[in-house]
Design a protein around this motif. Structure first.
Motif, PDB file in Angstrom:
ATOM      1  N   GLY A 137       0.860  -1.270  -0.091  1.00  0.00           N
ATOM      2  CA  GLY A 137       0.053  -0.098   0.075  1.00  0.00           C
ATOM      3  C   GLY A 137       0.947   1.170   0.008  1.00  0.00           C
ATOM      4  O   GLY A 137       0.593   2.283  -0.626  1.00  0.00           O
ATOM      5  N   ALA A 138       1.909   1.271   0.859  1.00  0.00           N
ATOM      6  CA  ALA A 138       2.892   2.413   0.725  1.00  0.00           C
ATOM      7  C   ALA A 138       3.530   2.513  -0.629  1.00  0.00           C
ATOM      8  O   ALA A 138       3.950   3.702  -1.126  1.00  0.00           O
ATOM      9  N   GLY A 139       3.747   1.486  -1.430  1.00  0.00           N
ATOM     10  CA  GLY A 139       4.535   1.390  -2.512  1.00  0.00           C
ATOM     11  C   GLY A 139       3.627   2.038  -3.690  1.00  0.00           C
ATOM     12  O   GLY A 139       3.690   2.426  -4.518  1.00  0.00           O
ATOM     13  N   ARG A 140       2.249   1.992  -3.459  1.00  0.00           N
ATOM     14  CA  ARG A 140       1.016   2.702  -4.173  1.00  0.00           C
ATOM     15  C   ARG A 140       0.909   1.850  -5.637  1.00  0.00           C
ATOM     16  O   ARG A 140       0.117   2.321  -6.494  1.00  0.00           O
ATOM     17  N   LYS A 141       1.307   0.824  -5.984  1.00  0.00           N
ATOM     18  CA  LYS A 141       1.434   0.142  -7.303  1.00  0.00           C
ATOM     19  C   LYS A 141       0.547  -1.048  -7.273  1.00  0.00           C
ATOM     20  O   LYS A 141       0.958  -2.047  -6.647  1.00  0.00           O
ATOM     21  N   SER A 142      -0.645  -1.001  -7.944  1.00  0.00           N
ATOM     22  CA  SER A 142      -1.268  -2.103  -8.112  1.00  0.00           C
ATOM     23  C   SER A 142      -0.909  -3.489  -8.820  1.00  0.00           C
ATOM     24  O   SER A 142      -1.191  -4.436  -8.307  1.00  0.00           O
ATOM     25  N   ALA A 143      -0.053  -3.073  -9.754  1.00  0.00           N
ATOM     26  CA  ALA A 143       0.648  -4.049 -10.567  1.00  0.00           C
ATOM     27  C   ALA A 143       1.513  -4.877  -9.427  1.00  0.00           C
ATOM     28  O   ALA A 143       1.595  -5.961  -9.680  1.00  0.00           O
TER      29      ALA A 143
END
Length: 567
Positions: A137-143
């Motif tokens: 979640g902190a990385g913010r990348k759904s992929a």
């Protein structure tokens, strides 16, 4: 002649198929309705049981559960020595499937575990350790959520585990939540929905059953349902905007299994002290009828206090859960084999007495058999133990995991640009942490001392020892783990602050720790204590990995959702 007889016997043993399954070409053509029609009531109820046992290989207890209770599903834990190494786990699952194949119908098993990533992972030794949901979640990348799920699925499938009790879709809006925390992607329902949906896609495309949990949402609680019954006092409209949104998203996109929560939500069912797991208005009325869910419903562990302490114990609670709409009753090794068999017998008796209808049982069993057919479990029962090392914990997987962790590290505070650390050779760095990071630190700074503290509450003696050690240092690096829940950790950091030395805190679990010591010079969130997160955190501290993460939650009164510094 003897040789031909032996060959014929081996062929018959190796290709036994259940009633309703006909061998055609590469595998059996499975007729679910025909199988169901030929099942006894006991066999049907057995398919609705997910059982647990202790041991690293098939034991007499699990043999009884699979043959006498005719259980159709098994859950594996590390604490019960089911999951020790990948090769051992593969041998175990092969053995379990072999036992199941000897029953009258020879139906395959769903074999599950909780491999969420991060702080909740059953397969660690020899496997790839991944950062958890809040790190993603902190990385913010759904992929990245999909990539993590695909990697996890590949390793689970390699050892014969065909269902993962993940992803967690709880929206962690309560900083005091003692049981979810970093297991959640964050506090934003859309973020949780986006990453959760990608994770589901990653699992299911990789042929492992995904299980979204914990419905209708365990994120806004301050009681651990393992220990008691949490209550969520929100309106239905509020639930729909936050807790239910991620579940609706994955339902719309075809999730195959959803796990219930042992929480009480009066707005959804005002029956006193009734957990969602046992609520027909929630499981049938809301989940099935309103939200349009047609997949499998599985309970959270029925041995948890949030349900086991109510309504007459586990056997009677199981009957109520089935009546509410549950398809699979989840049991654990905390119950003996006899006690688990009693649960199945109680459900059978409830049908015979008319408390439950057999049609209700048939609906669940049909869903279970269809799911086993969908995932090819009737044909794909055994795994190649010799191939496990080539598929689990590989350098390629480790590299992916490290990149995911690198993206997650969040720099929350950096007073006077203390970070990245740039120490002179003669400066002494003191590390006080529940997890060892000295090996990672050494490549950046050799003049380092490390002291380990208890992960939860360090004693007064430990605190004093840490203070004495810290007096000899020039800079302090302190690791915490959900300090806001443990007064001893807070006491430790505050005692170290009084020394007046530069101090950096790295939170190795929940991100809220800085609430209790806001004056520290620098503060970093790693969201987990697995090896990849420890390395990424250290690399960030010394500038080898510039911080990229953004807070997936609000730190009340201090830092907003989305906050994150960089170098």
């Amino acid at each position: 002649m003897v040789v031909w007889v032996m060959v014929l016997v081996l062929i018959v043993i190796g290709f036994t198929t259940p009633a309703g399954a006909v061998n055609e070409g590469k595998g059996p053509k499975v007729n679910v309705n025909k199988i169901l029609k030929g099942m006894t009531l006991e066999e049907k109820v057995g398919q609705m049981m997910m059982v647990g046992f202790e041991g690293s290989e098939p034991t007499e207890d699990i043999r009884r559960l699979l043959t006498e209770a005719q259980a159709g599903n098994v859950i594996l834990f590390s604490y019960s020595d089911n999951v020790v190494t990948p090769e051992q786990t593969a041998r175990l699952t092969n053995g379990l499937q072999k036992i199941a194949s000897t029953t009258r119908l020879g139906l395959p098993l769903i074999i599950s575990t909780d491999q969420e990533g991060g702080v909740v992972a059953r397969m660690t030794t020899g496997a790839t350790e991944l950062p958890g949901n809040m790190a993603l979640g902190a990385g913010r990348k759904s992929a990245d959520a999909q990539r993590a799920a695909q990697l996890t699925a590949k390793e689970l499938k390699a050892v014969g585990i065909n269902m993962n009790l993940a992803p967690v879709l709880d929206v962690n809006v309560n900083p005091d939540n003692p049981v979810i925390g970093v297991r959640s992607y964050g506090e934003n329902p859309k973020l949780v929905a986006d990453l959760g949906a990608k994770a589901v896609k990653g699992y299911q495309k990789s042929r492992v059953i995904a299980t979204a949990k914990h419905f209708p949402g365990h994120g806004d609680t301050d009681v651990d349902s393992h220990l008691g019954l949490p209550v969520i006092d929100k309106s239905k409209e509020e639930m729909q905007e936050v807790e239910l949104l991620p579940f609706q998203r994955v339902i719309d996109e075809g999730i195959d299994a959803i796990m219930t929560a042992h929480i009480h939500v009066p707005a959804l069912d005002d029956t006193p002290e009734l957990p969602a797991t046992l609520s027909k208005p929630i499981l049938t009325g809301l989940l099935r009828e309103e939200m349009g869910y047609e997949g499998l419903i599985i309970t959270d562990s029925m041995t948890m206090a949030g349900v086991a302490d109510y309504f007459g114990g586990v056997p009677q609670a199981a009957v109520k859960a089935v009546d509410a709409g549950t398809d699979i009753i989840l049991l654990t090794p905390s119950l003996t084999a006899d006690e688990q068999i009693e649960v199945a017998d109680t459900v059978v008796e409830a049908v015979r007495s008319g408390e439950l209808s057999e049609k209700r049982i048939d609906r669940s069993v049909r869903r279970i058999l269809k799911l086993k057919k969908k995932y090819g479990l009737f044909t794909d029962r055994q795994v190649d133990v010799d191939q496990v090392k080539e598929r689990v914990g590989t350098p390629e997987h480790q590299q992916i995991a490290q990149k995911l962790a690198d993206c997650s590290i969040t720099l929350v505070k950096n007073k006077n640009n203390l970070l990245p650390l740039q120490l002179e050779k003669e400066q002494k760095l003191g590390i006080i942490s529940p997890y060892s990071i000295q090996d990672h630190v050494q490549k950046y700074h050799a003049n380092t001392s490390e002291m380990h503290i208890q992960p939860a509450n360090p004693s007064d003696e430990q605190i004093q020892e840490a203070v004495e050690m810290a007096k000899q240092q020039d800079v302090l690096l302190v690791g915490t783990q959900s300090a806001s829940q443990y007064s001893g950790q807070v006491k430790l950091v505050r005692a170290l602050e009084k020394l007046g030395k530069p101090i950096v805190v790295v939170a190795f679990r929940n991100p809220y720790d800085i609430q209790d010591f806001p004056q520290v010079d620098a503060y970093l969130n790693a969201y987990g204590f697995r090896s990849v997160s420890l390395k990424s955190a250290v690399d960030t501290l010394f500038g080898g990995n510039p911080p990229q993460g953004k807070l997936p939650v609000t730190i009340p009164g201090q830092y907003e959702y989305g906050h994150g510094l960089t170098y």
